[in-house]
Design a protein around this motif. Structure first.
Motif, PDB file in Angstrom:
ATOM      1  N   LEU A 240       0.830  -1.199   0.000  1.00 25.28           N
ATOM      2  CA  LEU A 240       0.000   0.000   0.000  1.00 25.28           C
ATOM      3  C   LEU A 240       0.867   1.254   0.000  1.00 25.28           C
ATOM      4  N   ILE A 241       1.879   1.280   0.860  1.00 23.03           N
ATOM      5  CA  ILE A 241       2.764   2.445   0.926  1.00 23.03           C
ATOM      6  C   ILE A 241       3.490   2.633  -0.401  1.00 23.03           C
ATOM      7  N   GLN A 242       4.028   1.552  -0.941  1.00 22.35           N
ATOM      8  CA  GLN A 242       4.763   1.637  -2.201  1.00 22.35           C
ATOM      9  C   GLN A 242       3.864   2.125  -3.340  1.00 22.35           C
ATOM     10  N   SER A 243       2.651   1.583  -3.403  1.00 28.72           N
ATOM     11  CA  SER A 243       1.739   1.941  -4.495  1.00 28.72           C
ATOM     12  C   SER A 243       1.268   3.384  -4.374  1.00 28.72           C
ATOM     13  N   LEU A 244       0.998   3.845  -3.157  1.00 32.34           N
ATOM     14  CA  LEU A 244       0.566   5.228  -2.967  1.00 32.34           C
ATOM     15  C   LEU A 244       1.639   6.212  -3.424  1.00 32.34           C
ATOM     16  N   ILE A 245       2.864   5.976  -2.995  1.00 29.85           N
ATOM     17  CA  ILE A 245       3.958   6.880  -3.372  1.00 29.85           C
ATOM     18  C   ILE A 245       4.140   6.886  -4.883  1.00 29.85           C
ATOM     19  N   SER A 246       4.097   5.706  -5.496  1.00 31.06           N
ATOM     20  CA  SER A 246       4.291   5.605  -6.938  1.00 31.06           C
ATOM     21  C   SER A 246       3.168   6.303  -7.708  1.00 31.06           C
ATOM     22  N   SER A 247       1.926   6.119  -7.272  1.00 34.33           N
ATOM     23  CA  SER A 247       0.801   6.705  -8.009  1.00 34.33           C
ATOM     24  C   SER A 247       0.773   8.220  -7.891  1.00 34.33           C
ATOM     25  N   PHE A 248       1.165   8.765  -6.746  1.00 32.42           N
ATOM     26  CA  PHE A 248       1.222  10.219  -6.609  1.00 32.42           C
ATOM     27  C   PHE A 248       2.279  10.833  -7.531  1.00 32.42           C
ATOM     28  N   GLN A 249       3.258  10.045  -7.931  1.00 35.51           N
ATOM     29  CA  GLN A 249       4.338  10.541  -8.788  1.00 35.51           C
ATOM     30  C   GLN A 249       4.101  10.232 -10.268  1.00 35.51           C
ATOM     31  N   THR A 250       2.911   9.819 -10.626  1.00 32.02           N
ATOM     32  CA  THR A 250       2.625   9.455 -12.018  1.00 32.02           C
ATOM     33  C   THR A 250       2.860  10.635 -12.947  1.00 32.02           C
ATOM     34  N   PHE A 251       3.563  10.371 -14.036  1.00 30.26           N
ATOM     35  CA  PHE A 251       3.864  11.420 -15.003  1.00 30.26           C
ATOM     36  C   PHE A 251       3.825  10.909 -16.444  1.00 30.26           C
ATOM     37  N   THR A 252       4.569   9.843 -16.721  1.00 30.19           N
ATOM     38  CA  THR A 252       4.749   9.376 -18.097  1.00 30.19           C
ATOM     39  C   THR A 252       3.431   9.036 -18.767  1.00 30.19           C
ATOM     40  N   GLN A 253       2.543   8.339 -18.051  1.00 35.01           N
ATOM     41  CA  GLN A 253       1.287   7.907 -18.653  1.00 35.01           C
ATOM     42  C   GLN A 253       0.473   9.095 -19.151  1.00 35.01           C
ATOM     43  N   GLY A 254       0.330  10.121 -18.313  1.00 31.98           N
ATOM     44  CA  GLY A 254      -0.438  11.292 -18.718  1.00 31.98           C
ATOM     45  C   GLY A 254       0.259  12.098 -19.805  1.00 31.98           C
ATOM     46  N   PHE A 255       1.578  12.180 -19.741  1.00 31.93           N
ATOM     47  CA  PHE A 255       2.325  12.959 -20.728  1.00 31.93           C
ATOM     48  C   PHE A 255       2.207  12.339 -22.115  1.00 31.93           C
ATOM     49  N   ILE A 256       2.408  11.027 -22.225  1.00 26.69           N
ATOM     50  CA  ILE A 256       2.368  10.366 -23.528  1.00 26.69           C
ATOM     51  C   ILE A 256       0.935  10.277 -24.043  1.00 26.69           C
ATOM     52  N   MET A 257      -0.011   9.954 -23.158  1.00 27.37           N
ATOM     53  CA  MET A 257      -1.392   9.792 -23.596  1.00 27.37           C
ATOM     54  C   MET A 257      -1.962  11.097 -24.152  1.00 27.37           C
ATOM     55  N   SER A 258      -1.576  12.231 -23.572  1.00 31.51           N
ATOM     56  CA  SER A 258      -2.143  13.513 -23.982  1.00 31.51           C
ATOM     57  C   SER A 258      -1.196  14.347 -24.824  1.00 31.51           C
ATOM     58  N   GLY A 259      -0.027  13.831 -25.128  1.00 33.81           N
ATOM     59  CA  GLY A 259       0.937  14.628 -25.869  1.00 33.81           C
ATOM     60  C   GLY A 259       1.519  15.767 -25.061  1.00 33.81           C
ATOM     61  N   GLY A 260       1.519  15.628 -23.738  1.00 30.82           N
ATOM     62  CA  GLY A 260       2.078  16.652 -22.864  1.00 30.82           C
ATOM     63  C   GLY A 260       1.123  17.755 -22.483  1.00 30.82           C
ATOM     64  N   THR A 261      -0.128  17.688 -22.922  1.00 30.85           N
ATOM     65  CA  THR A 261      -1.097  18.748 -22.632  1.00 30.85           C
ATOM     66  C   THR A 261      -1.978  18.456 -21.424  1.00 30.85           C
ATOM     67  N   GLY A 262      -2.089  17.178 -21.048  1.00 32.69           N
ATOM     68  CA  GLY A 262      -2.998  16.815 -19.967  1.00 32.69           C
ATOM     69  C   GLY A 262      -4.439  16.692 -20.416  1.00 32.69           C
ATOM     70  N   GLY A 263      -4.661  16.732 -21.712  1.00 35.79           N
ATOM     71  CA  GLY A 263      -6.019  16.647 -22.254  1.00 35.79           C
ATOM     72  C   GLY A 263      -6.493  15.216 -22.394  1.00 35.79           C
ATOM     73  N   PRO A 264      -7.724  15.049 -22.826  1.00 31.02           N
ATOM     74  CA  PRO A 264      -8.647  16.118 -23.247  1.00 31.02           C
ATOM     75  C   PRO A 264      -9.306  16.810 -22.062  1.00 31.02           C
TER      76      PRO A 264
END
Length: 318
Positions: A240-264
């Motif tokens: 639980l601790i490991q997963s919480l810390i990792s999920s709060f630091q999520t970046f790559t998935q949103g960047f690639i999925m939206s092209g860096g815009t955070g959209g739609p």
């Protein structure tokens, strides 16, 4: 009498030659072992020292106005006040919290369920363990996120499967109502790492507990509640601790999925993605540093909360 004593002493000396051997210096070789240990720790010490300067530099920049070109100017708490009035930051926090509090429990439940299935003596366990663990190694990579974007695209595999039943699927990655859901599914798909840890913990629970409970008439559900969960609670806490810390630091998935815009419509604008935009697109490095420290406080608060509540649901052998 003297002769007997002399003979006895002589026999003792022949029987135990070590009696006349001078003792070796105590601790000889220990300094050499210490030097070897410090030598192996040297890369860690160097890495720690190299992070000290950026750590305190970021803390200083959090209280300044800095754009990477001009020298930083001290502004006090202005960056933190601006954060209170930033609606985009509030949206990024909302996206991150929804992602964390939905994906983390789901991934842990799936990981525990698969671990329990594999713990029932499945043939070819190493193969299954490797297959299930592989997505957790690749889940945050650019290639996998691009593949995920294709799978859930308007003409992707998911909509193609739905089309066999005469239905028309939405644009999963281009619709604000579904874009974040696809990333949550991606996170749940990468359950391999906690699954391996759960499997190791299940292997440590003695089988005699389940045998005794079965003799007493306990059902499988009662055995799971009264035996598996309490004895596995330290492993659950760690994951639980490991997963919480990792999920709060999520970046790559949103960047690639939206092209860096955070959209739609900012539906995948994770906190770290917005931090990146402020620091390296808007060149508001002071504001980005303040955001980074605020994220540290958030992670620290939730970690401390978990440690505080652990005494009510985490059980150890002692």
């Amino acid at each position: 009498m003297t002769a007997v004593t002399t003979a006895s002493a002589g026999s003792v000396s022949h029987a135990d030659p070590a009696a006349h051997t001078p003792p070796s210096p105590r601790g000889k070789g220990k300094p050499r072992q210490d030097r070897a240990g410090y030598l192996f720790l040297l890369p860690w010490f160097i890495g720690m020292l190299l992070t000290v300067v950026p750590f305190f530099a970021s803390l200083y920049l959090a209280f300044t106005d800095y754009n990477l070109i001009n020298p930083p100017q001290w502004t006090g708490l202005d960056n933190f006040r601006d954060m209170l009035d930033d609606p985009v930051l509030h949206q990024s926090l909302k996206v991150t919290f929804v992602y964390t509090f939905v994906s983390v429990p789901l991934s842990l439940v799936v990981a525990l369920g698969v671990a329990m299935l594999l713990n029932r003596g499945v043939k070819g366990l190493p193969v299954y363990r490797a297959v299930f663990y592989l997505p957790s190694l690749l889940g945050g990579s650019v290639a996998v996120v691009l593949l995920w974007k294709y799978v859930f695209g308007l003409d992707g595999i998911v909509n193609g499967f739905i089309g066999w039943f005469g239905l028309t699927g939405p644009g999963w990655t281009s619709d604000p109502d579904y874009a974040l859901t696809t990333l949550i599914i991606l996170h749940v798909w990468t359950f391999g790492s906690p699954m391996v840890i759960f499997l190791a913990g299940l292997r440590q629970i003695p089988a005699m507990y389940y045998e005794a409970a079965a003799l007493d008439g306990a059902s499988k559900w009662q055995q799971f509640r009264r035996i598996t969960l309490p004895l596995l609670s330290p492993i659950i806490f760690f994951n639980l601790i490991q997963s919480l810390i990792s999920s709060f630091q999520t970046f790559t998935q949103g960047f690639i999925m939206s092209g860096g815009t955070g959209g739609p419509a900012e539906s995948t604008l994770f906190y770290n993605l917005y931090l990146y935009q402020q620091g390296f697109s808007q060149f508001r490095m002071g504001y980005a540093s303040a955001m980074a420290w605020f994220l540290l406080v958030i992670i620290g608060a939730f970690t401390a909360l978990n440690f505080f509540t652990a005494k009510y649901w985490v059980f150890y052998d002692n």
